[in-house]
Design an enzyme around this catalytic site. Structure first.
Site, PDB file in Angstrom:
ATOM      1  N   CYS A  13       0.863  -1.176   0.000  1.00  0.00           N
ATOM      2  CA  CYS A  13       0.000   0.000   0.000  1.00  0.00           C
ATOM      3  C   CYS A  13       0.898   1.224   0.000  1.00  0.00           C
ATOM      4  O   CYS A  13       2.102   1.123   0.231  1.00  0.00           O
ATOM      5  CB  CYS A  13      -0.895   0.028   1.236  1.00  0.00           C
ATOM      6  N   GLY A  41      -0.809   0.384  -5.025  1.00  0.00           N
ATOM      7  CA  GLY A  41      -2.154  -0.110  -4.743  1.00  0.00           C
ATOM      8  C   GLY A  41      -3.163   0.527  -5.656  1.00  0.00           C
ATOM      9  O   GLY A  41      -3.196   1.746  -5.778  1.00  0.00           O
ATOM     10  N   ASN A 119       0.570   0.838   5.911  1.00  0.00           N
ATOM     11  CA  ASN A 119       1.123  -0.050   4.900  1.00  0.00           C
ATOM     12  C   ASN A 119       1.810  -1.195   5.634  1.00  0.00           C
ATOM     13  O   ASN A 119       2.699  -0.969   6.432  1.00  0.00           O
ATOM     14  CB  ASN A 119       2.127   0.709   4.029  1.00  0.00           C
ATOM     15  N   GLY A 120       1.379  -2.431   5.346  1.00  0.00           N
ATOM     16  CA  GLY A 120       2.037  -3.566   5.992  1.00  0.00           C
ATOM     17  C   GLY A 120       1.051  -4.636   6.396  1.00  0.00           C
ATOM     18  O   GLY A 120      -0.112  -4.636   5.978  1.00  0.00           O
ATOM     19  N   TYR A 263      10.964  -5.065  -7.031  1.00  0.00           N
ATOM     20  CA  TYR A 263       9.718  -4.931  -7.777  1.00  0.00           C
ATOM     21  C   TYR A 263       8.792  -3.803  -7.319  1.00  0.00           C
ATOM     22  O   TYR A 263       8.303  -3.034  -8.141  1.00  0.00           O
ATOM     23  CB  TYR A 263       8.967  -6.266  -7.709  1.00  0.00           C
TER      24      TYR A 263
END
Length: 475
Positions: A13, A41, A119-120, A263
């Protein structure tokens, strides 16, 4: 994005926050910051803002399913008035892809309001949620981020400041998280002690910014100040930035997600002092050194394979070229072709330049192979376009283990590398040869930065959960 039909890793995210001390409205800046983080996202997005000079409970927000430019219009941004705010773009690693799970979360509680973007992935979220439910907590979502928000709000009732409440909550939650918390008069950034997820600080004029990646700072014309350190809590007020490093662990024990460099992150970002583009170039160079092959052309699978392909070309001396044209109008959440349809998800997104590959021995560089369902189609596309040989090189090691920290890697049985040799994988995808990046090269490509490589080795920086915590909380 269909995880079944398109064989790519699920994103994480993106989080973004800003506090403008001059009192300017920040919603449009958050929008452009999220736009720069859209690659992290594409399922949902949201913005919440508040006026630090106004009433304490006056938070306005807008959230929705889809991309930033689908959820927000100039009029809707105009309606979001406030000089402090937080934004989020979401890919679901825990919790369904439904409107209720869009972030940022906004809580009204006895001390005022709380806006949170996360985020996570927590590894003890289920236990923490069950504890809260037993004391009467009612949850509106199926995401672990709401568990974090609840704990911060509860701790705030018993502490003198929001930053102390965040610190206390961090002592309870385990896993991967970068957080941005908006209180009525403060903006707080926090990163888990291992530093799995990135978070950085920027400044533009008289405003401070927190963002998942430095590329978002560039987009809004902000100056990069520094990264938030693993375990650090930064508090931004009109008095400046305060730092709390009580939860930091020794640097050698930190463990950044290596897939940020392979990535996830945009190539123009820099994370913890290492340029993402440079790390991908290095990965390609190592592939050329360790898995050489005679060929006429090196190509990358866009976008994350391109820099590694250039690195392979620079090291090997084999010309670098473009073999794929990507449809720039296909979001990663496009309507998938049905089973009865002859259209392929891959071919809708990618097409091969026949004149570039016809009659040539091609080295195709990609960042990873998850299930293998995409790689075999791309190899076939190159052959159908006239490539005489297709040699596949992957700028990461084979996936052998699931991830519990926010990367959507499926169960081991679904991984193509599970119980298969490299020769067997090569046969499955239909390539002439296959080479992966060696595991020992990972830390070299990020200049010795401590990393998490549990998805390749099964050795995680913290003890993994005993039950699979990936997915949502629905019974």
């Amino acid at each position: 994005m269909s995880r079944e039909n398109f064989d790519k890793l699920g994103e994480e995210c993106g989080v973004f926050g800003i506090y403008d001390f001059d009192g300017n409205d920040v919603a449009s800046t958050i929008y452009y910051g999220l736009f720069a983080l859209q690659h992290r996202g594409q399922e949902s997005c949201g913005i919440a803002v508040s006026d630090t000079n106004g009433p304490k409970r006056n938070v306005t927000s807008r959230k929705g399913m889809g991309l930033c430019n689908e959820v927000f219009t100039p009029d809707s941004l105009q309606a979001l008035k406030g000089d402090i705010g937080v934004g989020h773009v979401r890919y679901s690693t825990a919790g369904e892809s439904v409107p209720e799970n869009a972030q940022p979360l906004v809580l009204n509680y006895v001390k005022g309001t709380l806006g949170l973007a996360h985020n996570g992935n927590l590894i003890n979220a289920i236990e923490l949620r069950e504890e809260l439910e037993k004391t009467g907590a009612i949850f509106q979502t199926t995401i672990d981020s709401e568990v974090i928000a609840y704990h911060i709000a509860r701790e705030r009732v018993n502490t003198s400041s929001i930053e102390k409440a965040v610190a206390r909550a961090m002592q309870k939650i385990k896993g991967a998280y970068s957080l941005i918390v908006m209180s009525p008069r403060k903006l707080i950034g926090a990163r888990d002690p291992y530093g799995f997820k990135p978070l950085c600080i920027g400044k533009r004029d008289n405003a401070y910014v927190l963002a998942s990646e430095s590329c978002a700072l560039d987009t809004i014309g902000a100056e990069f100040i520094r990264d938030v350190n693993p375990g650090e809590i930064v508090t931004i007020t009109k008095d400046g930035i305060q730092s709390d490093c009580d939860l930091c662990i020794p640097k050698e024990k930190t463990a950044r997600c290596i897939f940020e460099y392979i990535y996830f992150a945009r190539p123009d970002s820099e994370i913890d002092g290492v340029g993402v583009y440079h790390s991908r170039i290095q990965a390609g160079r190592y592939l050329a050194q360790d898995s050489p092959v005679e060929a006429d052309l090196v190509v990358g699978v866009p976008e994350s394979g391109n820099a590694a392909a250039l690195g392979y070309s620079l090291e090997s001396g084999i010309p670098y070229g473009t073999a794929f044209v990507k449809n720039g109008y296909v979001g990663r959440t496009f309507i998938k072709p049905g089973q009865s349809s002859r259209e392929s998800s891959v071919q809708i997104k990618l097409n091969v330049l026949k004149e570039a590959v016809k009659g040539k021995r091609v080295i195709m560089i990609d960042d990873s192979i998850v299930r293998g369902t995409t790689s075999d189609r791309i190899v076939k596309m190159l052959r159908d376009a006239g490539a005489t040989e297709v040699h596949v090189r992957i700028s990461s090691p084979p996936f052998l283990w699931p991830c519990y920290f926010g990367t959507d890697i499926p169960e081991r049985e679904q991984l193509i590398a599970y119980n298969r040799s490299i020769n067997e994988i090569c046969e499955v995808i239909g390539a002439d040869s296959l080479g992966y990046l060696g595991e020992e090269r990972l830390s070299q490509m990020v200049q010795g930065l401590p990393i998490c490589k549990g998805c390749f080795t099964g050795e995680y920086p913290m003890k993994p959960p005993t039950r699979d915590i990936r997915g949502n909380f629905e019974r």
